[in-house]
Design a protein around this motif. Structure first.
Motif, mmCIF file in Angstrom:
data_model
loop_
_atom_site.group_PDB
_atom_site.id
_atom_site.type_symbol
_atom_site.label_atom_id
_atom_site.label_comp_id
_atom_site.label_asym_id
_atom_site.label_seq_id
_atom_site.Cartn_x
_atom_site.Cartn_y
_atom_site.Cartn_z
ATOM 1 N N TYR A 123 0.827 -1.209 0.000
ATOM 2 C CA TYR A 123 0.000 0.000 0.000
ATOM 3 C C TYR A 123 0.862 1.260 0.000
ATOM 4 C CZ TYR A 123 -3.408 3.504 1.372
ATOM 5 O OH TYR A 123 -4.198 4.614 1.400
ATOM 6 N N ASN A 163 -7.388 -8.846 -2.722
ATOM 7 C CA ASN A 163 -8.718 -8.477 -2.228
ATOM 8 C C ASN A 163 -8.638 -7.433 -1.124
ATOM 9 O OD1 ASN A 163 -9.770 -10.221 -4.025
ATOM 10 N ND2 ASN A 163 -10.366 -11.798 -2.537
ATOM 11 N N ILE A 191 -14.559 12.220 -4.705
ATOM 12 C CA ILE A 191 -15.251 13.282 -3.970
ATOM 13 C C ILE A 191 -14.423 14.560 -3.992
ATOM 14 C CG2 ILE A 191 -15.988 13.978 -1.667
ATOM 15 C CD1 ILE A 191 -16.666 10.872 -1.338
ATOM 16 N N TYR A 236 -17.124 8.658 2.329
ATOM 17 C CA TYR A 236 -16.582 7.423 2.872
ATOM 18 C C TYR A 236 -15.511 7.669 3.922
ATOM 19 C CZ TYR A 236 -14.585 2.779 3.090
ATOM 20 O OH TYR A 236 -14.142 1.575 3.536
ATOM 21 N N LEU A 288 -12.860 6.439 -3.861
ATOM 22 C CA LEU A 288 -14.076 7.139 -3.466
ATOM 23 C C LEU A 288 -13.719 8.539 -3.009
ATOM 24 C CD1 LEU A 288 -16.262 4.631 -1.416
ATOM 25 C CD2 LEU A 288 -16.962 6.016 -3.367
ATOM 26 N N GLN A 289 -12.664 8.622 -2.176
ATOM 27 C CA GLN A 289 -12.257 9.901 -1.621
ATOM 28 C C GLN A 289 -11.801 10.846 -2.733
ATOM 29 O OE1 GLN A 289 -12.569 11.369 1.095
ATOM 30 N NE2 GLN A 289 -11.271 13.143 0.653
ATOM 31 N N GLU A 290 -10.983 10.283 -3.649
ATOM 32 C CA GLU A 290 -10.456 11.150 -4.700
ATOM 33 C C GLU A 290 -11.581 11.676 -5.583
ATOM 34 O OE1 GLU A 290 -7.230 9.022 -6.604
ATOM 35 O OE2 GLU A 290 -6.233 9.014 -4.649
ATOM 36 N N GLU A 316 -4.054 5.950 10.690
ATOM 37 C CA GLU A 316 -5.438 5.515 10.456
ATOM 38 C C GLU A 316 -5.489 4.497 9.320
ATOM 39 O OE1 GLU A 316 -4.181 8.290 9.470
ATOM 40 O OE2 GLU A 316 -5.103 9.044 7.643
ATOM 41 N N LYS A 317 -4.604 4.685 8.335
ATOM 42 C CA LYS A 317 -4.588 3.722 7.212
ATOM 43 C C LYS A 317 -4.128 2.351 7.696
ATOM 44 C CE LYS A 317 -5.634 6.605 3.929
ATOM 45 N NZ LYS A 317 -7.018 6.567 3.462
ATOM 46 N N GLU A 368 -9.350 -4.852 7.404
ATOM 47 C CA GLU A 368 -9.728 -5.644 6.230
ATOM 48 C C GLU A 368 -9.110 -7.037 6.291
ATOM 49 O OE1 GLU A 368 -11.853 -4.878 3.916
ATOM 50 O OE2 GLU A 368 -12.157 -2.780 4.451
ATOM 51 N N PHE A 402 -7.032 0.742 9.110
ATOM 52 C CA PHE A 402 -8.015 0.304 8.116
ATOM 53 C C PHE A 402 -7.554 -0.971 7.424
ATOM 54 C CE2 PHE A 402 -9.040 5.075 7.635
ATOM 55 C CZ PHE A 402 -9.899 5.016 8.714
ATOM 56 N N LEU A 431 -13.607 4.606 13.152
ATOM 57 C CA LEU A 431 -12.346 4.254 13.805
ATOM 58 C C LEU A 431 -12.307 4.845 15.218
ATOM 59 C CD1 LEU A 431 -9.556 2.957 13.712
ATOM 60 C CD2 LEU A 431 -8.679 5.040 12.658
ATOM 61 N N HIS A 469 -17.452 -3.903 10.773
ATOM 62 C CA HIS A 469 -16.143 -3.816 11.436
ATOM 63 C C HIS A 469 -16.286 -3.134 12.787
ATOM 64 C CE1 HIS A 469 -13.754 -4.021 7.388
ATOM 65 N NE2 HIS A 469 -14.448 -5.098 7.652
ATOM 66 N N GLU A 511 -8.085 0.444 -1.683
ATOM 67 C CA GLU A 511 -7.950 1.350 -2.828
ATOM 68 C C GLU A 511 -9.301 1.907 -3.236
ATOM 69 O OE1 GLU A 511 -5.039 2.116 -4.166
ATOM 70 O OE2 GLU A 511 -3.699 0.543 -3.447
ATOM 71 N N GLN A 512 -10.309 1.070 -3.131
ATOM 72 C CA GLN A 512 -11.657 1.514 -3.469
ATOM 73 C C GLN A 512 -12.032 2.720 -2.623
ATOM 74 O OE1 GLN A 512 -14.373 -1.666 -2.900
ATOM 75 N NE2 GLN A 512 -14.640 -2.027 -5.099
ATOM 76 N N ALA A 513 -11.694 2.597 -1.338
ATOM 77 C CA ALA A 513 -12.006 3.689 -0.422
ATOM 78 C C ALA A 513 -11.252 4.941 -0.838
ATOM 79 C CB ALA A 513 -11.626 3.288 0.991
ATOM 80 N N ASP A 514 -9.979 4.782 -1.193
ATOM 81 C CA ASP A 514 -9.191 5.935 -1.616
ATOM 82 C C ASP A 514 -9.771 6.562 -2.883
ATOM 83 O OD1 ASP A 514 -7.530 5.779 0.488
ATOM 84 O OD2 ASP A 514 -5.895 4.770 -0.579
#
Lengths: 158, 946
Positions: free
Chosen positions: A90, A126, A141, B97, A137-139, A104-105, A112, A108, B105, B142, A132-135
């Motif tokens: 990552y 997986n 936004i 998100y 999403l953030q980008e 925090e990462k 997972e 996270f 968290l 989670h 990455e999906q979360a990242d």
């Protein structure tokens, strides 16, 4: 699971059993001391209270897990290794600073991979896909947000 | 990189959402030169965040996220955080998100039992679970799994099974749901209803997605431990899944292959699951499984596919788990011997980890009758490990294994190696080695002179680590065996000649010469005056306890050897004795002096007659080792398989008045000792309900009995009944409590027609419970329980201080060759030590007011689970132990009680009030005690009774 530095600084803590803050601090202190006192080349396992400790050092960081009597020590060592691989992939050759500044990462990614103290997903692809999906999403936004600012400034320019 | 400047230590790449403010703050903290500077910086930041949160300007989501993240960082540094929870909860309902993620968290790390907040959190979670957005659902799951509290269980335990088995749930959601449910089930099993979904969970073992299977196996393993019959179908599914993995090529499973090992985590989990059950009954399934196990053993012999340690670790993780399963089955001699040979290879492996694990695993192999001999062939390697391993934890394993492999044929060799090791052993493990040597020497002693020599050697080499149990034991054995008494007297006399000998040696020597010194008095070199002056030369250097023991020896000498009377009376008469500042010494000196002056020779001879043999009882040393090592420690020795005949020297009562392991002297106050418990009626052979005549109540249902947890809860308000029952075994309890003491009779009934072997019930004190409550087994049960028979065990209980978790009862035995084991909570709860207190209304209210600190009160409002009947309620409250006070509460429907919990260390006054609301079918229960955890604990215990 605890991550701590050679100087005994705690970098990440994850508890899968309910404990009070006081107990957590006490256990942390005791484990950090015990593990740091061990010499290199010693066995990666030791008995502690009624649990087994499995630990491994990666560069300046110690990764340390407490498991129950019936649990498998070797597979726990590889849980640690897989987590390190996930962090590495990552962050791109991860170092202690990445974990400090992006703590925090680190949490996270751990969620997972391990949940409730058990391995949830062992596939590197997986786990990282979820993160990455979360990242992304953030980008997406963030991108949206900058478009809005742009329109707003255009409006003011007019 | 301490010392580097701020910019240099900022990470170059910030992935995803960089929060610059956070990074700057973290750098600042890292640059602080002292703890004080750090605290100053943190306080500044806290003030800043507080003002932002309180400010008039509404914060945008990003700022809120950033500040919440800073608070989290501060908390993780070890500082207290007492605000920001509300802002974190707000983030949960953000539709961005990463904001949601940070909110979750924060909540996961800093859960607060603030009920208002919990409601809001649960609400947000509920929305996310219902959102059908898999990433949001996973975040919510989670969070539940990370918090795992009872409140969350109450809110979600019923929903999660549905999400888990729903046809349209995404794989990642299923994975999270499975482990979330696992966590809730571990925390509060009563909240997770079993039902139609369980069958579908088992079928997740067949799922196409390996990640789903990996998560599901953990859940199933946990569930089937408590409900083995409901999950039996998982055996064949697990075997076929395992078989497919084991036989797949190293690349078949793509991303689930780890360093050329196919699905190691899943394999290990499947092997663990199978260890919850006896070997498969279905011949085809069993055949397939044995094939798998053989394949794993075969693969261990193949050359490695990679030189990486990850490859060998993953491969060997499976191998060790396979060996655990083989040991668990304990029925395939061929596999057991192969396992042993494989471990034998590891004993000399260059990897320390593998040597450690091989030693550990071989320990359990040593107790199987099929592999015991095979393990013994490695004795030289293990002794060598004890001598040469550099790591103390590995040496410890080697010592454990030597202990486990010891039998009559190698006892002398093993004991002498352990004695030699003791001279240089690490301080941390000396006491344990001493105990082990003492037990082995006793158990395998053929001639008792060897036993006496060994124990005296122990005292010589490691006197400080020889606990009372050990030297009491040698005295018991010498007292009970007249063929060794002369030898013992001669040997201790010689040992005492040493210029500096350990005080424990003086104790043993003093006691033995006082009893048996006459046996060597004929030799002029050890004539009575010589014996006396030898002992007395040590007197002044000894502690009070030892001097007291020696004074008793001296009075015995006056009886044994009248010629020493004048000298000894002179010693007793000396001012240093008669006016000794220590009461015990002074009293002994005065009484012994008078006794020797006024009593006739006959009276003296009767009073000071040789001690009678000690009654047979469990070795107190073994009990101590078990306490030290926790459950299973003494297994190798409790195992009745080897030499049941060697128990003939059992003794048990300590020879001196100050004792540690006898039941507390005050136990007699219970007045129970004189009256034996009512014996259970002889059980009719093959009867289903052995105890039904003895125990009242509906608990003794034959097969559809309550779960162990339910049964345990029933005992909160009563003392007698059936604690556990399955098809094989019934355990009944009768108990009595007074003040801080109690006695419990456990009745074990074998419901089958087959004898139970190696039947071993032990009491376990988890954690530091030992310092809160002490349980002593005063009556041991035999290792064999015949079919249809019932055996009884007696426990003495002493409550030392308040405690929250009950001690555990672990029962292990073999039924038809299969090891059985179960662990139950013993029905010993803090309220058993209640002493009811009557008081007038005025006193009650005054005390109620005195206990008005918020932490002294615990309150629960809950729904009635049973019909709300005043008579029953009264009976339960009385059974709970408090006094019921009439005319105190203005509302006659309410119940008010008072009592004092008696522990050895302190007393806890308790007041309680129960307000039934028949209309709403609810109760409100309020407890006030002088000790915070006690209030909460009593409240929880009692609330579950109505």
């Amino acid at each position: 699971m605890l991550l701590f530095s050679r100087q005994g600084k705690l970098r990440l803590q994850k508890w899968y059993v309910p404990l009070s803050d006081k107990e957590k601090k006490k256990i942390t202190r005791e484990l950090v001391q015990t593990v740091l006192a061990r010499k290199p080349k010693m066995c990666s396992f030791l008995e502690w209270r009624d649990l087994k400790i499995v630990y491994k050092r990666y560069a300046s960081l110690y990764f340390c897990c407490a498991i129950e009597d019936q649990d498998n020590e070797l597979i726990t060592l590889e849980i640690i290794h897989r987590y390190v691989e996930l962090l590495d992939k990552y962050f791109g050759s991860v170092c202690e600073l990445d974990i400090i500044f992006n703590f925090e990462k680190a949490y996270f990614i751990l969620d997972e991979f391990l949940l409730g103290g058990e391995v949830q997903e062992t596939s590197k692809k997986n786990v990282l896909k979820a993160i990455e999906q979360a990242d992304l999403l953030q980008e997406a936004i963030a991108c949206e947000a900058s478009v809005i600012t742009l329109t707003v400034s255009q409006i003011t320019l007019k | 990189r301490p010392g580097a400047n701020t910019t240099a230590i900022m990470p170059a790449v910030s992935k995803g959402d960089g929060m610059r403010g956070l990074a700057v703050f973290i750098s600042d903290i890292r640059n602080c030169k002292s703890k004080e500077a750090e605290i100053k910086r943190i306080n500044k930041e806290l003030a800043n965040i507080r003002s932002k949160f309180k400010g008039d300007k509404a914060l945008d989501g990003y700022s809120k996220k950033k500040y919440v993240c800073k608070l989290l960082f501060i908390f993780l540094l070890g500082h207290d955080i007492d605000f920001g929870h509300m802002e974190a909860v707000n983030l949960l309902s953000s539709n961005k998100y990463t904001e949601k993620q940070i909110g979750y968290l924060f909540i996961s790390v800093l859960v607060n039992s603030n009920s208002e907040l919990i409601r809001l959190i649960n609400n947000a979670i509920k929305n996310d679970l219902a959102s059908r957005n898999p990433t949001f659902m996973c975040l919510a799951l989670h969070c539940i799994a990370n918090v795992g509290s009872r409140e969350m269980g109450e809110a979600f335990a019923a929903d999660i099974p549905r999400i888990l088995v729903a046809g349209d749930s995404m794989d990642s959601v299923k994975q999270s749901a499975a482990l979330c449910l696992l966590r809730l089930y571990k925390a509060s099993p009563d909240l997770v209803p079993m039902g139609e979904w369980t069958a579908r969970v088992v079928h997740l073992l067949n799922d196409q997605h390996m990640g789903v299977v990996t998560a599901a196996v953990s859940l199933i393993t946990c569930l089937c431990k408590k409900n083995p019959d409901d999950f039996k179908t998982c055996i064949s599914l697990a075997v076929s899944r395992l078989s497919r993995i084991v036989s797949s090529a190293s690349t078949d499973l793509q991303d689930y292959t780890y360093y050329f090992v196919p699905a190691p985590w899943l394999s290990v989990k499947l092997l663990r699951l199978l260890q919850c059950y006896p070997p498969p009954e279905d011949a085809a399934v069993k055949g397939r499984l044995v094939e798998c196990l053989e394949t794993v053993l075969n693969k261990a012999q193949e050359p490695p596919k990679s030189k990486k340690v990850q490859h060998s670790n993953a491969k060997n993780a499976i191998l060790f788990e396979t060996i655990s399963l083989i040991i668990h089955y304990d029925s395939e001699p061929n596999l057991l011997v192969r396992a042993c040979n494989q471990l034998g290879q590891f004993l000399q492996h260059r990897e320390t980890n593998l040597r450690y694990l091989a030693l550990e695993s071989m320990c359990t192999l040593a107790s199987s009758e099929f592999s015991h001999e095979a393990v013994k062939t490695h004795i030289d390697t293990v002794i060598n490990a004890l001598k040469t391993e550099r790591d103390v934890s590995v040496r410890q394993r080697a010592a454990d294994l030597l202990y486990a492999m010891c039998d009559r044929s190698n006892a002398k060799q093993i004991v002498s190696e352990m004695l030699r090791y003791l001279e240089t052993a690490d301080y941390a493990i000396r006491e344990e080695i001493v105990l082990k040597v003492a037990i082995l020497a006793e158990k395998y002693a053929v001639d008792y002179s060897w036993y006496v020599d060994t124990i005296l050697n122990l005292i010589r080499i490691a006197g400080d680590y020889v606990s009372e149990e050990v030297w009491y034991r040698v005295l018991q054995i010498v007292t009970n065996r007249d063929d060794v008494q002369g030898y013992a007297a001669k040997t201790v006399f010689e040992a005492l000649q040493a210029p500096a000998c350990h005080e424990n040696m003086v104790k043993v020597g003093g006691y033995i010469l006082g009893e048996f010194g006459n046996l060597i008095a004929g030799d002029p070199r050890s004539s009575p005056p010589v014996q006396f002056s030898l002992l007395h030369s040590k007197f002044h250097l000894c502690s009070v306890a030892t001097r007291a023991l020696l004074l008793s020896t001296y009075i015995k000498f006056i009886n044994l050897f009248p010629e020493t009377k004048a000298t000894i009376q002179g010693v007793l008469r000396a001012g240093s004795q008669l006016r000794n500042a220590d009461v015990e010494l002074q009293q002994r000196a005065v009484e012994y002096l008078t006794l020797s002056s006024v009593a006739s020779t006959d009276v003296l001879a009767t009073v000071l007659e040789e001690m009678p043999p000690f009654p047979e009882r469990e070795s107190s040393i073994l009990a101590k080792l078990k306490r030290k090592k926790g459950p299973g420690a003494g297994s190798a020795l409790d195992d009745g398989r080897r030499d049941p005949s060697s128990n003939d020297i059992n003794g048990g009562v300590e020879p001196t008045p100050s004792t540690v392991s006898t039941p507390s002297p005050s136990a007699d106050l219970l007045g129970l000792r004189a009256a034996p418990p009512p014996a259970a009626p002889p059980a009719p052979a093959g009867a289903g309900n052995l105890l039904v005549d003895v125990f009242d109540g509906p608990a003794a249902q034959p097969s559809l009995g309550p779960t162990p947890e339910e049964a345990f809860l029933r005992f909160v308000c009563k003392n007698n009944g059936v604690l556990f029952e399955n098809q094989l075994l019934q355990i009944g309890v009768k108990s009595e409590f007074r003040q801080n003491l109690g006695r419990m009779y456990l009745f074990y009934g074998n419901k089958t027609s087959v004898q139970f072997q190696n039947f071993l019930p032990t009491v376990v004190h988890p954690g530091d419970l030992q310092t809160h409550i002490r349980l002593n087994v005063t009556k041991r049960v035999a290792a064999q329980v015949d079919g249809g028979a019932q055996v009884q065990q007696v426990l003495n209980i002493e409550c030392l201080r308040d405690f929250l978790t009950p001690p555990l009862l672990s029962v292990r035995f073999r039924y038809g060759g299969t090891p059985q084991s179960l662990t139950l909570k013993l029905p010993v709860t803090i309220n058993k030590f209640f002493q009811p207190t009557e008081m007038a209304a005025q006193d009650f209210f005054q005390r109620w007011k005195q206990l008005s600190l918020p932490q002294q009160e615990a309150q629960k409002i809950f729904k009635a689970n049973h019909p709300m009947d005043a008579v029953l309620t009264k009976a339960k409250l009385l059974g709970f132990g408090s006094a019921l006070l009439d005319n105190v509460d203005p509302n006659p429907e309410n119940f008010v009680g008072a009592g004092i919990i008696q522990t050895k260390a302190l007393q806890v006054g308790c007041l309680l009030r129960l307000e039934p609301n028949a209309q709403a079918q609810m109760y409100r229960l309020t407890l006030r005690t002088s000790k915070e955890p006690v209030s909460r604990h009593l409240c929880e215990l009692l609330a579950q009774q109505f």
